[in-house]
Design an enzyme around this catalytic site. Structure first.
Site, mmCIF file in Angstrom:
data_model
loop_
_atom_site.group_PDB
_atom_site.id
_atom_site.type_symbol
_atom_site.label_atom_id
_atom_site.label_comp_id
_atom_site.label_asym_id
_atom_site.label_seq_id
_atom_site.Cartn_x
_atom_site.Cartn_y
_atom_site.Cartn_z
ATOM 1 N N LYS A 1 0.802 -1.207 0.000
ATOM 2 C CA LYS A 1 0.000 0.000 0.000
ATOM 3 C C LYS A 1 0.843 1.267 0.000
ATOM 4 O O LYS A 1 0.381 2.327 -0.374
ATOM 5 C CB LYS A 1 -0.865 0.022 1.280
ATOM 6 C CG LYS A 1 -1.899 -1.086 1.362
ATOM 7 C CD LYS A 1 -2.788 -0.899 2.605
ATOM 8 C CE LYS A 1 -2.238 -1.754 3.702
ATOM 9 N NZ LYS A 1 -3.106 -1.900 4.878
ATOM 10 N N GLY A 2 2.069 1.159 0.478
ATOM 11 C CA GLY A 2 2.858 2.353 0.747
ATOM 12 C C GLY A 2 3.062 3.286 -0.435
ATOM 13 O O GLY A 2 3.206 4.494 -0.268
ATOM 14 N N ASP B 1 4.022 4.069 6.392
ATOM 15 C CA ASP B 1 3.352 3.924 7.693
ATOM 16 C C ASP B 1 4.248 3.370 8.780
ATOM 17 O O ASP B 1 5.315 2.815 8.510
ATOM 18 C CB ASP B 1 2.163 2.968 7.560
ATOM 19 C CG ASP B 1 2.602 1.497 7.505
ATOM 20 O OD1 ASP B 1 3.519 1.189 6.699
ATOM 21 O OD2 ASP B 1 2.069 0.687 8.265
ATOM 22 N N ASP C 1 14.501 -0.777 0.574
ATOM 23 C CA ASP C 1 15.243 -0.923 1.818
ATOM 24 C C ASP C 1 16.272 -2.039 1.614
ATOM 25 O O ASP C 1 17.310 -1.806 0.988
ATOM 26 C CB ASP C 1 14.196 -1.251 2.897
ATOM 27 C CG ASP C 1 14.713 -1.106 4.304
ATOM 28 O OD1 ASP C 1 15.925 -1.248 4.504
ATOM 29 O OD2 ASP C 1 13.918 -0.874 5.224
ATOM 30 N N GLU D 1 7.450 1.897 -6.148
ATOM 31 C CA GLU D 1 7.519 1.583 -4.717
ATOM 32 C C GLU D 1 7.717 2.860 -3.904
ATOM 33 O O GLU D 1 8.272 3.836 -4.404
ATOM 34 C CB GLU D 1 8.721 0.666 -4.451
ATOM 35 C CG GLU D 1 8.388 -0.796 -4.345
ATOM 36 C CD GLU D 1 7.662 -1.157 -3.048
ATOM 37 O OE1 GLU D 1 7.045 -0.280 -2.411
ATOM 38 O OE2 GLU D 1 7.696 -2.332 -2.689
ATOM 39 N N ASP D 2 7.309 2.804 -2.657
ATOM 40 C CA ASP D 2 7.586 3.952 -1.781
ATOM 41 C C ASP D 2 9.033 3.945 -1.302
ATOM 42 O O ASP D 2 9.666 4.980 -1.229
ATOM 43 C CB ASP D 2 6.615 3.993 -0.592
ATOM 44 C CG ASP D 2 6.578 2.683 0.190
ATOM 45 O OD1 ASP D 2 7.105 1.667 -0.295
ATOM 46 O OD2 ASP D 2 6.013 2.680 1.299
ATOM 47 N N LYS E 1 17.133 3.639 0.383
ATOM 48 C CA LYS E 1 17.907 3.549 1.628
ATOM 49 C C LYS E 1 19.045 2.549 1.397
ATOM 50 O O LYS E 1 18.995 1.391 1.826
ATOM 51 C CB LYS E 1 16.985 3.072 2.755
ATOM 52 C CG LYS E 1 17.492 3.377 4.144
ATOM 53 C CD LYS E 1 16.712 2.609 5.193
ATOM 54 C CE LYS E 1 15.504 3.341 5.690
ATOM 55 N NZ LYS E 1 14.846 2.604 6.818
ATOM 56 N N ARG F 1 0.207 7.441 7.169
ATOM 57 C CA ARG F 1 0.250 7.395 5.708
ATOM 58 C C ARG F 1 -0.288 8.682 5.077
ATOM 59 O O ARG F 1 0.131 9.082 4.002
ATOM 60 C CB ARG F 1 -0.592 6.214 5.183
ATOM 61 C CG ARG F 1 -0.016 4.836 5.456
ATOM 62 C CD ARG F 1 -0.726 3.798 4.595
ATOM 63 N NE ARG F 1 -0.582 2.434 5.062
ATOM 64 C CZ ARG F 1 0.419 1.616 4.740
ATOM 65 N NH1 ARG F 1 1.390 2.039 3.970
ATOM 66 N NH2 ARG F 1 0.454 0.376 5.199
HETATM 67 C C1 PRP Z 1 7.589 -1.844 2.455
HETATM 68 C C2 PRP Z 1 7.781 -1.140 1.125
HETATM 69 C C3 PRP Z 1 8.341 -2.213 0.249
HETATM 70 C C4 PRP Z 1 9.161 -3.038 1.214
HETATM 71 C C5 PRP Z 1 10.598 -2.612 1.072
HETATM 72 O O1 PRP Z 1 6.367 -2.518 2.427
HETATM 73 O O2 PRP Z 1 6.570 -0.633 0.618
HETATM 74 O O3 PRP Z 1 7.341 -3.019 -0.338
HETATM 75 O O4 PRP Z 1 8.680 -2.755 2.534
HETATM 76 O O5 PRP Z 1 11.400 -3.386 1.888
HETATM 77 P P1 PRP Z 1 12.597 -4.257 1.339
HETATM 78 O O6 PRP Z 1 13.369 -3.443 0.354
HETATM 79 O O7 PRP Z 1 13.388 -4.538 2.601
HETATM 80 O O8 PRP Z 1 12.038 -5.510 0.760
HETATM 81 P P2 PRP Z 1 5.538 -2.925 3.722
HETATM 82 O O9 PRP Z 1 5.757 -4.388 3.973
HETATM 83 O O10 PRP Z 1 5.866 -2.004 4.854
HETATM 84 O O11 PRP Z 1 4.022 -2.769 3.268
HETATM 85 P P3 PRP Z 1 3.174 -1.459 2.888
HETATM 86 O O12 PRP Z 1 3.716 -0.933 1.577
HETATM 87 O O13 PRP Z 1 1.774 -1.987 2.737
HETATM 88 O O14 PRP Z 1 3.304 -0.468 4.016
#
Ligand code: PRP
Length: 185
Positions: free
Chosen positions: A48-49, A164, A108, A104-105, A136, A170
């Site tokens: 969702k992010g 979030d 990481d 993507e938001d 990041k 959000r």
């Molecule tokens: C977050 C973000 C990516 C993922 C990145 O999603 O939106 O999908 O984590 O992390 P990574 O690079 O370590 O794989 P999250 O699981 O928080 O779900 P959301 O988008 O619904 O908040």
């Protein structure tokens, strides 16, 4: 208003203002417009992010685009490379032969996007690129970088503009660093 005021009080500091985000998204939109001038890319929002970033980004792109949505869940967890990502919601249209941009938001560890990129390449996309609002790199544990990103950030817990903590924050229009007193309980 009271709830938002409390959310701002939970921030250690603001990282990016509405104006800084708007400007960076416009610049990225112009770059993607130029890169895909003769194509009609399929932009896929990873829920969702990314939803807030996605809705601004598609309007910042001049050339025609198609859109779709996916939701992914990670298993095998944490920072372990090669963990498994399951699609909880699949795209509604075929990606075969399409120029896909995964939106993507945040990137990481990179695990989620590496798995998604491979999935769409194996499903027959003509090309798969990654547009991440935030990068990041200090947390990366797989050999993957975003093709497009708006901001490189330090290793901090960031919220707002779609991102979030426990489903909160959000809807803040800015991006800020969440105070450790909130998440380190
Ligand atoms: C977050 C973000 C990516 C993922 C990145 O999603 O939106 O999908 O984590 O992390 P990574 O690079 O370590 O794989 P999250 O699981 O928080 O779900 P959301 O988008 O619904 O908040």
């Amino acid at each position: 208003m009271e709830i938002k005021r409390k959310q701002y009080a939970d921030l250690e500091r603001l990282l990016f203002t509405e104006e800084e985000i708007r400007s960076a998204v416009q610049t990225l939109g112009a770059r993607i417009s130029a890169d895909y001038e003769d194509k009609e890319p399929l932009l896929i929002c990873v829920l969702k992010g990314a939803c807030v970033f996605f809705s601004d980004l598609i309007r910042a792109i001049d050339t025609p685009v198609s859109i779709d949505f996916i939701a992914a869940s990670s298993y095998g967890g944490g920072t372990r490379p090669q963990h498994e990502v399951i699609l909880k919601h699949e795209p509604s249209q075929s990606v075969k032969g399409r120029d896909v941009i995964l939106v993507e938001d945040i990137m990481d560890t990179g695990n989620t996007l590496l798995c998604l990129k491979r999935f769409f390449e194996e499903t027959g996309a003509a090309s798969v690129r990654i547009a991440a609002l935030l990068d990041k790199p200090s947390r990366r544990c797989v050999p993957l970088q975003p093709d497009y990103s708006c901001f490189t950030i330090p290793d901090a817990f960031v919220v707002g503009y779609g991102l979030d903590y426990d489903e909160q924050y959000r809807s803040l229009p800015e991006i800020g660093i969440l105070s450790p007193t909130v998440w380190d309980k």
